[in-house]
Design a protein around this motif. Structure first.
Motif, PDB file in Angstrom:
ATOM      1  N   ASP A  17       0.821  -1.210   0.000  1.00 37.06           N
ATOM      2  CA  ASP A  17       0.000   0.000   0.000  1.00 37.06           C
ATOM      3  C   ASP A  17       0.853   1.259   0.000  1.00 37.06           C
ATOM      4  O   ASP A  17       0.467   2.285  -0.554  1.00 37.06           O
ATOM      5  CB  ASP A  17      -0.928  -0.017   1.218  1.00 37.06           C
ATOM      6  CG  ASP A  17      -2.152   0.862   1.030  1.00 37.06           C
ATOM      7  OD1 ASP A  17      -2.251   1.524  -0.018  1.00 37.06           O
ATOM      8  OD2 ASP A  17      -3.005   0.887   1.920  1.00 37.06           O
ATOM      9  N   GLN A  20       2.337   1.486  -3.863  1.00 38.86           N
ATOM     10  CA  GLN A  20       1.530   1.250  -5.060  1.00 38.86           C
ATOM     11  C   GLN A  20       1.106   2.526  -5.778  1.00 38.86           C
ATOM     12  O   GLN A  20       0.742   2.487  -6.951  1.00 38.86           O
ATOM     13  CB  GLN A  20       0.290   0.434  -4.707  1.00 38.86           C
ATOM     14  CG  GLN A  20      -0.742   1.172  -3.876  1.00 38.86           C
ATOM     15  CD  GLN A  20      -1.999   0.352  -3.629  1.00 38.86           C
ATOM     16  OE1 GLN A  20      -2.110  -0.783  -4.087  1.00 38.86           O
ATOM     17  NE2 GLN A  20      -2.937   0.912  -2.905  1.00 38.86           N
ATOM     18  N   ILE A  21       1.159   3.663  -5.093  1.00 38.10           N
ATOM     19  CA  ILE A  21       0.717   4.908  -5.713  1.00 38.10           C
ATOM     20  C   ILE A  21       1.884   5.863  -5.976  1.00 38.10           C
ATOM     21  O   ILE A  21       1.706   6.949  -6.531  1.00 38.10           O
ATOM     22  CB  ILE A  21      -0.352   5.586  -4.823  1.00 38.10           C
ATOM     23  CG1 ILE A  21      -1.210   6.570  -5.637  1.00 38.10           C
ATOM     24  CG2 ILE A  21       0.271   6.245  -3.609  1.00 38.10           C
ATOM     25  CD1 ILE A  21      -2.426   7.074  -4.900  1.00 38.10           C
ATOM     26  N   GLU A  22       3.097   5.448  -5.581  1.00 36.36           N
ATOM     27  CA  GLU A  22       4.267   6.314  -5.753  1.00 36.36           C
ATOM     28  C   GLU A  22       4.654   6.426  -7.230  1.00 36.36           C
ATOM     29  O   GLU A  22       4.645   5.423  -7.952  1.00 36.36           O
ATOM     30  CB  GLU A  22       5.461   5.761  -4.963  1.00 36.36           C
ATOM     31  CG  GLU A  22       5.347   5.944  -3.467  1.00 36.36           C
ATOM     32  CD  GLU A  22       5.445   7.401  -3.048  1.00 36.36           C
ATOM     33  OE1 GLU A  22       6.221   8.151  -3.675  1.00 36.36           O
ATOM     34  OE2 GLU A  22       4.728   7.796  -2.103  1.00 36.36           O
ATOM     35  N   VAL A  57      -1.263  -1.464 -12.137  1.00 36.62           N
ATOM     36  CA  VAL A  57      -0.464  -1.017 -10.991  1.00 36.62           C
ATOM     37  C   VAL A  57       0.973  -1.497 -11.215  1.00 36.62           C
ATOM     38  O   VAL A  57       1.401  -2.520 -10.678  1.00 36.62           O
ATOM     39  CB  VAL A  57      -1.022  -1.562  -9.658  1.00 36.62           C
ATOM     40  CG1 VAL A  57      -0.314  -0.893  -8.468  1.00 36.62           C
ATOM     41  CG2 VAL A  57      -2.529  -1.344  -9.553  1.00 36.62           C
ATOM     42  N   GLN A  59       3.726  -0.596 -10.108  1.00 41.78           N
ATOM     43  CA  GLN A  59       4.568  -0.660  -8.910  1.00 41.78           C
ATOM     44  C   GLN A  59       4.547  -2.042  -8.272  1.00 41.78           C
ATOM     45  O   GLN A  59       5.429  -2.383  -7.482  1.00 41.78           O
ATOM     46  CB  GLN A  59       4.119   0.396  -7.888  1.00 41.78           C
ATOM     47  CG  GLN A  59       4.284   1.832  -8.350  1.00 41.78           C
ATOM     48  CD  GLN A  59       3.077   2.348  -9.133  1.00 41.78           C
ATOM     49  OE1 GLN A  59       2.274   1.567  -9.644  1.00 41.78           O
ATOM     50  NE2 GLN A  59       2.946   3.658  -9.237  1.00 41.78           N
ATOM     51  N   ASN A 113     -12.188   0.081  -8.554  1.00 45.83           N
ATOM     52  CA  ASN A 113     -11.035  -0.713  -8.156  1.00 45.83           C
ATOM     53  C   ASN A 113     -10.996  -2.071  -8.859  1.00 45.83           C
ATOM     54  O   ASN A 113      -9.935  -2.534  -9.291  1.00 45.83           O
ATOM     55  CB  ASN A 113     -11.072  -0.924  -6.636  1.00 45.83           C
ATOM     56  CG  ASN A 113      -9.757  -1.422  -6.083  1.00 45.83           C
ATOM     57  OD1 ASN A 113      -8.686  -0.998  -6.501  1.00 45.83           O
ATOM     58  ND2 ASN A 113      -9.826  -2.343  -5.139  1.00 45.83           N
ATOM     59  N   HIS A 210      -6.133   5.070   6.951  1.00 49.30           N
ATOM     60  CA  HIS A 210      -5.416   6.144   6.271  1.00 49.30           C
ATOM     61  C   HIS A 210      -5.603   7.434   7.081  1.00 49.30           C
ATOM     62  O   HIS A 210      -6.441   7.497   7.978  1.00 49.30           O
ATOM     63  CB  HIS A 210      -5.907   6.284   4.836  1.00 49.30           C
ATOM     64  CG  HIS A 210      -5.456   5.154   3.960  1.00 49.30           C
ATOM     65  ND1 HIS A 210      -4.484   5.303   2.995  1.00 49.30           N
ATOM     66  CD2 HIS A 210      -5.823   3.849   3.919  1.00 49.30           C
ATOM     67  CE1 HIS A 210      -4.283   4.137   2.394  1.00 49.30           C
ATOM     68  NE2 HIS A 210      -5.085   3.236   2.940  1.00 49.30           N
ATOM     69  N   GLY A 240      -1.555   5.111  -0.292  1.00 54.12           N
ATOM     70  CA  GLY A 240      -2.804   5.605  -0.850  1.00 54.12           C
ATOM     71  C   GLY A 240      -3.328   4.630  -1.889  1.00 54.12           C
ATOM     72  O   GLY A 240      -2.631   3.709  -2.309  1.00 54.12           O
ATOM     73  N   CYS A 241      -4.561   4.816  -2.278  1.00 53.57           N
ATOM     74  CA  CYS A 241      -5.195   3.933  -3.246  1.00 53.57           C
ATOM     75  C   CYS A 241      -5.298   4.621  -4.603  1.00 53.57           C
ATOM     76  O   CYS A 241      -5.804   5.742  -4.687  1.00 53.57           O
ATOM     77  CB  CYS A 241      -6.593   3.547  -2.753  1.00 53.57           C
ATOM     78  SG  CYS A 241      -7.526   2.546  -3.929  1.00 53.57           S
ATOM     79  N   PRO A 242      -4.832   3.987  -5.681  1.00 52.28           N
ATOM     80  CA  PRO A 242      -4.926   4.605  -7.009  1.00 52.28           C
ATOM     81  C   PRO A 242      -6.369   4.859  -7.446  1.00 52.28           C
ATOM     82  O   PRO A 242      -6.607   5.658  -8.343  1.00 52.28           O
ATOM     83  CB  PRO A 242      -4.265   3.567  -7.928  1.00 52.28           C
ATOM     84  CG  PRO A 242      -3.485   2.660  -7.035  1.00 52.28           C
ATOM     85  CD  PRO A 242      -4.191   2.664  -5.723  1.00 52.28           C
TER      86      PRO A 242
END
Length: 310
Positions: A17, A20-22, A57, A59, A113, A210, A240-242
């Motif tokens: 988690d 995954q959004i970086e 995703v 990442q 999602n 979060h 964070g969540c994409p």
């Protein structure tokens, strides 16, 4: 302090988690170095990735390799996320022994999602659970948007309970409730946790929080008094969540450990090693980390309090 546990279990979710959004895709060798660092720091539960389409995703494209390499010296529970049958077979091929099935309580987030509403996503998980159960893989589950959804608003506790019942039927050992957008308050936590506890009395619960509105530590404090002993966290507060617009990072592992240790609650984590690892994450990502402790100039490791104050 009355009602507080002696010990909690923290699952470090940075590798999944957190990353995954970086925008920066962290090389596999750096992920492995962090994973071994977490184990050295005393963490006994790590979330290492998710078996999702690498095009969606990127990442997480190396989750298979991470699972295969880390299992050789496995001394902790290594969790990976699965959303469907294809992900389940990838997890089995990589030798995964601990899998989290993930579904959204709200249709709006489920469509964003997983591409389908909640009921269809649950059906996918039923199919995915069969080969995992047959292979004696330990199953846990996470209900995303268990409190609020960026598309549908507040999630009713009844909706969460109904979803929890269906997941319990798949043979899970632990259920995690996720504040995916970081907008829940202690009132939301109390309302929904009590509703689930009332109907699934034998199913252990955990929280995945979060910190978008700065309420994560308050939510932990409320949860501790409700009997919750399992928490997800990401070092430095990244993540964070994409598919959840506006969601900030996870509750920071360093901040969570600080809260617990000040209350005399053991985590088994070496806080000084944790701070060293946070510096490594800062260097890898090349940006300021949002944890409260990371923002204090020259801050030492979180203090360890051995007994709760009167």
């Amino acid at each position: 302090m009355n009602g507080l546990p002696e010990q909690v279990l923290i699952t470090e979710v940075l590798l999944r988690d957190g990353l995954q959004i970086e925008p920066v895709i962290v090389p596999t060798q750096d992920k492995l170095r962090l994973a071994y660092g977490f184990l050295e720091a005393g963490l006994t539960s790590l979330e290492i990735g998710s078996f999702v389409h690498p095009g969606k995703v990127p990442q997480m494209a190396d989750t298979d390799r991470l699972a295969a390499e880390l299992r050789a010296g496995e001394t902790a529970s290594l969790h990976s996320l699965v959303f469907n049958e294809r992900g389940a077979h990838r997890a089995l091929a990589a030798g995964a022994r601990n899998v989290r099935l993930t579904v959204s309580a709200s249709d709006g987030h489920s469509r964003a999602n997983a591409g389908v509403p909640t009921e269809q996503a649950l059906e996918r998980l039923r199919v995915a659970a069969e080969p995992l159960t047959a292979a004696n893989v330990q199953l846990e589950a996470t209900i995303a948007t268990a409190f609020l959804c960026p598309f549908d608003g507040e999630t009713s506790p009844r909706r969460v309970v109904e979803t929890a019942h269906q997941l319990a039927g798949l043979g899970i050992s632990v259920l995690h409730l996720a504040d995916t957008i970081g907008a829940a308050s202690p009132w939301h936590i109390r309302r929904t946790v009590r509703a689930v506890q009332a109907e699934l009395t034998d199913l252990p619960l955990g929280l995945h929080l979060h910190n978008t509105y700065g309420m994560a530590s308050a939510n932990v404090w409320e949860a501790l008094h409700l009997g919750i002993r399992r928490f997800d966290a990401a070092l430095g507060g990244v993540g964070g969540c994409p598919f959840a617009p506006g969601a900030a990072g996870n509750i920071a592992t360093d901040d969570l450990v600080n809260v617990c240790h000040h209350a005399g609650i053991a985590t088994g984590i070496d806080v000084r090693r944790l701070v060293e690892l946070r510096d490594e994450v800062h260097a890898l990502l090349g940006r300021k980390l949002p944890s409260a402790l990371a923002a204090v100039p020259g801050a030492p490791a979180p203090l360890r309090v051995t007994a709760a104050p009167d």
